[in-house]
Structure formats: C-alpha cells, structure tokens
Design an enzyme around this catalytic site. Structure first.
Site, PDB file in Angstrom:
ATOM      1  N   ASP A 102       2.619 -12.606  -5.274  1.00  0.00           N
ATOM      2  CA  ASP A 102       1.864 -11.238  -5.060  1.00  0.00           C
ATOM      3  C   ASP A 102       1.289 -11.256  -6.447  1.00  0.00           C
ATOM      4  O   ASP A 102       0.302 -11.688  -7.016  1.00  0.00           O
ATOM      5  CB  ASP A 102       2.473 -10.305  -4.693  1.00  0.00           C
ATOM      6  CG  ASP A 102       2.473  -9.535  -4.445  1.00  0.00           C
ATOM      7  OD1 ASP A 102       2.211  -9.470  -3.367  1.00  0.00           O
ATOM      8  OD2 ASP A 102       2.172  -8.222  -5.126  1.00  0.00           O
ATOM      9  N   LYS A 130      -0.484 -14.871  -2.466  1.00  0.00           N
ATOM     10  CA  LYS A 130      -1.580 -13.562  -2.275  1.00  0.00           C
ATOM     11  C   LYS A 130      -2.026 -13.756  -3.773  1.00  0.00           C
ATOM     12  O   LYS A 130      -2.932 -12.926  -4.539  1.00  0.00           O
ATOM     13  CB  LYS A 130      -1.075 -12.387  -2.245  1.00  0.00           C
ATOM     14  CG  LYS A 130      -0.395 -12.122  -1.181  1.00  0.00           C
ATOM     15  CD  LYS A 130       0.348 -10.480  -0.405  1.00  0.00           C
ATOM     16  CE  LYS A 130       0.986 -10.176   0.154  1.00  0.00           C
ATOM     17  NZ  LYS A 130       1.893  -9.057  -0.058  1.00  0.00           N
ATOM     18  N   PHE A 151       1.174  -6.018   3.359  1.00  0.00           N
ATOM     19  CA  PHE A 151       2.891  -6.409   2.872  1.00  0.00           C
ATOM     20  C   PHE A 151       3.360  -7.094   4.298  1.00  0.00           C
ATOM     21  O   PHE A 151       3.440  -6.215   5.424  1.00  0.00           O
ATOM     22  CB  PHE A 151       3.166  -4.364   2.768  1.00  0.00           C
ATOM     23  CG  PHE A 151       4.746  -5.011   2.457  1.00  0.00           C
ATOM     24  CD1 PHE A 151       5.083  -5.287   1.573  1.00  0.00           C
ATOM     25  CD2 PHE A 151       5.393  -4.272   3.764  1.00  0.00           C
ATOM     26  CE1 PHE A 151       6.828  -5.017   0.988  1.00  0.00           C
ATOM     27  CE2 PHE A 151       6.965  -4.407   3.759  1.00  0.00           C
ATOM     28  CZ  PHE A 151       7.994  -5.108   1.984  1.00  0.00           C
ATOM     29  N   ASP A 158      11.389  -9.277   3.138  1.00  0.00           N
ATOM     30  CA  ASP A 158      12.137  -8.347   3.608  1.00  0.00           C
ATOM     31  C   ASP A 158      11.919  -6.534   3.859  1.00  0.00           C
ATOM     32  O   ASP A 158      10.751  -6.841   2.705  1.00  0.00           O
ATOM     33  CB  ASP A 158      13.747  -7.965   2.830  1.00  0.00           C
ATOM     34  CG  ASP A 158      13.344  -6.641   1.142  1.00  0.00           C
ATOM     35  OD1 ASP A 158      12.926  -7.769   0.271  1.00  0.00           O
ATOM     36  OD2 ASP A 158      14.290  -6.308   1.182  1.00  0.00           O
ATOM     37  N   ARG A 164      14.423 -10.105   7.235  1.00  0.00           N
ATOM     38  CA  ARG A 164      14.416 -11.391   6.158  1.00  0.00           C
ATOM     39  C   ARG A 164      14.844 -13.168   7.198  1.00  0.00           C
ATOM     40  O   ARG A 164      14.300 -13.748   7.325  1.00  0.00           O
ATOM     41  CB  ARG A 164      15.611 -11.720   5.166  1.00  0.00           C
ATOM     42  CG  ARG A 164      15.256 -10.814   4.146  1.00  0.00           C
ATOM     43  CD  ARG A 164      16.474 -10.607   2.972  1.00  0.00           C
ATOM     44  NE  ARG A 164      16.738  -9.981   1.931  1.00  0.00           N
ATOM     45  CZ  ARG A 164      15.898  -9.756   1.228  1.00  0.00           C
ATOM     46  NH1 ARG A 164      14.750 -10.439   1.061  1.00  0.00           N
ATOM     47  NH2 ARG A 164      16.344  -8.801  -0.402  1.00  0.00           N
TER      48      ARG A 164
HETATM   49  P1  5GP Z   1       5.217 -10.829  -7.555  1.00  0.00           P
HETATM   50  O1  5GP Z   1       6.058 -10.319  -8.580  1.00  0.00           O
HETATM   51  O2  5GP Z   1       4.078 -11.725  -7.648  1.00  0.00           O
HETATM   52  O3  5GP Z   1       4.332  -9.499  -7.626  1.00  0.00           O
HETATM   53  O4  5GP Z   1       6.069 -10.857  -7.061  1.00  0.00           O
HETATM   54  C1  5GP Z   1       7.210 -11.244  -5.862  1.00  0.00           C
HETATM   55  C2  5GP Z   1       8.193 -11.103  -5.127  1.00  0.00           C
HETATM   56  O5  5GP Z   1       7.920  -9.619  -4.790  1.00  0.00           O
HETATM   57  C3  5GP Z   1       8.191 -11.693  -4.016  1.00  0.00           C
HETATM   58  O6  5GP Z   1       9.680 -12.797  -4.307  1.00  0.00           O
HETATM   59  C4  5GP Z   1       8.961 -11.069  -3.294  1.00  0.00           C
HETATM   60  O7  5GP Z   1      10.925 -10.591  -3.322  1.00  0.00           O
HETATM   61  C5  5GP Z   1       8.193  -9.572  -3.692  1.00  0.00           C
HETATM   62  N1  5GP Z   1       7.226  -9.077  -2.684  1.00  0.00           N
HETATM   63  C6  5GP Z   1       5.678  -9.452  -2.972  1.00  0.00           C
HETATM   64  N2  5GP Z   1       4.686  -9.459  -1.741  1.00  0.00           N
HETATM   65  C7  5GP Z   1       5.417  -8.939  -0.368  1.00  0.00           C
HETATM   66  C8  5GP Z   1       5.670  -8.624   0.856  1.00  0.00           C
HETATM   67  O8  5GP Z   1       4.510  -8.164   0.947  1.00  0.00           O
HETATM   68  N3  5GP Z   1       6.252  -8.610   1.423  1.00  0.00           N
HETATM   69  C9  5GP Z   1       7.980  -8.284   1.028  1.00  0.00           C
HETATM   70  N4  5GP Z   1       8.698  -8.063   1.521  1.00  0.00           N
HETATM   71  N5  5GP Z   1       7.941  -8.704  -0.795  1.00  0.00           N
HETATM   72  C10 5GP Z   1       7.101  -9.267  -1.817  1.00  0.00           C
HETATM   73 MG    MG Z   2      12.190  -7.252  -1.248  1.00  0.00          MG
END
Ligand code: 5GP
Ligand code: MG
Length: 181
Positions: A102, A130, A151, A158, A164
């Site tokens: 993300d 993303k 999201f 989750d 999940r």
């Molecule tokens: P980042 O550090 O790249 O922002 O986020 C990565 C982590 O955030 C992923 O391993 C996941 O746990 C959580 N995450 C990011 N986007 C989503 C989403 O759309 N839905 C869910 N459930 N978790 C997300």
């Molecule tokens: Mg999570």
C-alpha cells in the site's frame, strides 16, 4: 458473511492462475540458487501457502511477523517485528513475500532491515499492489494484481481479524466498516 461483501475484485480462479504464473517465473529465476522465501505474516499466509505448492526449487521457508496497521492506538505506527527469522541469511538469496503493498513502508522497512544481514541478493514479491498509494520508493520485483485505491479484504487480508479466510479479494459494504477512531 456473504452479506458483508460489496464486490469481488479478483476471483479464486483468477488468483490461482496468477499464482501459477508467478511461481513459474520464480522457479526459472532461482533454478540454480539457494533461495530463502521470507513471508510477512499474517496477511501473506494464504498467498505463500498456495505459491509454495508450485515452487519446484526446494526453497527454505521462514516467516516474519510484522504489525503495522491497527485500529485505535496502533494506527499509523511504523512497522514492528514481533517474530524474526530463524534461518541465517548470509549465504542465501532472499525473496520477501507480501500480500499487499500500500504505502510501501512495511516492505521497505523489512527489505532494508534484511539487507543489513548481507544476503546474496534480495527481491520482493507481492500478490496485490496499490501503486498509487506509495509514500516510500519501493517497487516489488514480482507483482500479481494492481488493486484500486480501496480497502480490501480476503485471501489473507483482514478487517479486525475477520475475512482472512475468504478465497477471493473483495471490498466490504460501507456499513460493515466502522470509523477508525
Ligand atoms: P503498507 O506498509 O505498504 O502501507 O501496508 C502493507 C500492509 O498493510 C499489508 O501487509 C496489510 O496488512 C495492510 N494493508 C494495506 N492495504 C490493505 C487493505 O486494503 N486491506 C487490508 N485488510 N490490509 C491492508
Ligand atoms: Mg491487517
């Protein structure tokens, strides 16, 4: 549970096909190498379970438990390692397995942390991406699907530790998601 789902973005069949393609590429790229597959738990548990069944290269498999996203007091904090690797990395090639990237901070932080231990090489693989949300510079070497800036839940992801187990990627109905305060 079906009533909680708004839209299915990627079906079980689409995910299965994508994973086979990713595994094939990994098998080719690491054919003659000692590979350590490092999976970020918890969200990548289902991905690595399916992916690893198609790996023919006999890799080491180990896990890191990372937490970052939470609700209430955990929200917005930096990624934190709750369980580290058990396997030494210095004589191996590392492939980090993430479920979704993300803003990129989780993957960036873990990659930089493992680099310090001097593996032979280090690459990253994510099933969902993303790219528009990125806040740090990191582009996974192996990518499954580009996901819209929404999201999502399912296939390991989750909402408050539920959903999940869904074998597909989906969005939740608005009324299911309570405000994050
Ligand atoms: P980042 O550090 O790249 O922002 O986020 C990565 C982590 O955030 C992923 O391993 C996941 O746990 C959580 N995450 C990011 N986007 C989503 C989403 O759309 N839905 C869910 N459930 N978790 C997300
Ligand atoms: Mg999570």
């Amino acid at each position: 549970m079906k009533n909680d789902i708004d839209k299915i973005l990627f079906t079980t069949t689409e995910i299965e096909e994508k994973i086979k393609t990713l595994a094939q590429k990994i098998n080719e790229d690491y054919a003659d190498k000692e590979l350590l597959v490092v999976t970020l738990l918890r969200s990548a548990f289902m991905f690595v379970s399916d992916l690893s069944r198609h790996l023919t290269i006999n890799p080491y498999l180990d896990f890191i438990v990372v937490t970052r996203y939470g609700y209430g007091d955990m929200l917005g904090k930096e990624p934190k390692i709750l369980k580290d690797l058990d396997v030494p990395v210095n004589d191996k090639h590392i492939l980090i397995i993430e479920n979704i990237v993300d803003n990129g901070k989780t993957l960036f932080y873990i990659k930089e942390g493992l680099k310090i231990r001097k593996p032979l090489s280090i690459k990253t693989c994510t099933l969902f991406n993303k790219p528009k949300k990125r806040e740090v510079e990191i582009e996974p070497d192996y990518n499954g699907f580009v996901v819209p800036d929404q999201f999502v839940v399912g296939y390991g992801l989750d909402y408050k530790q539920k959903y999940r187990n869904l074998p597909y990627l989906a969005t939740l109905k608005k009324e299911i998601i309570t405000p994050l305060v």
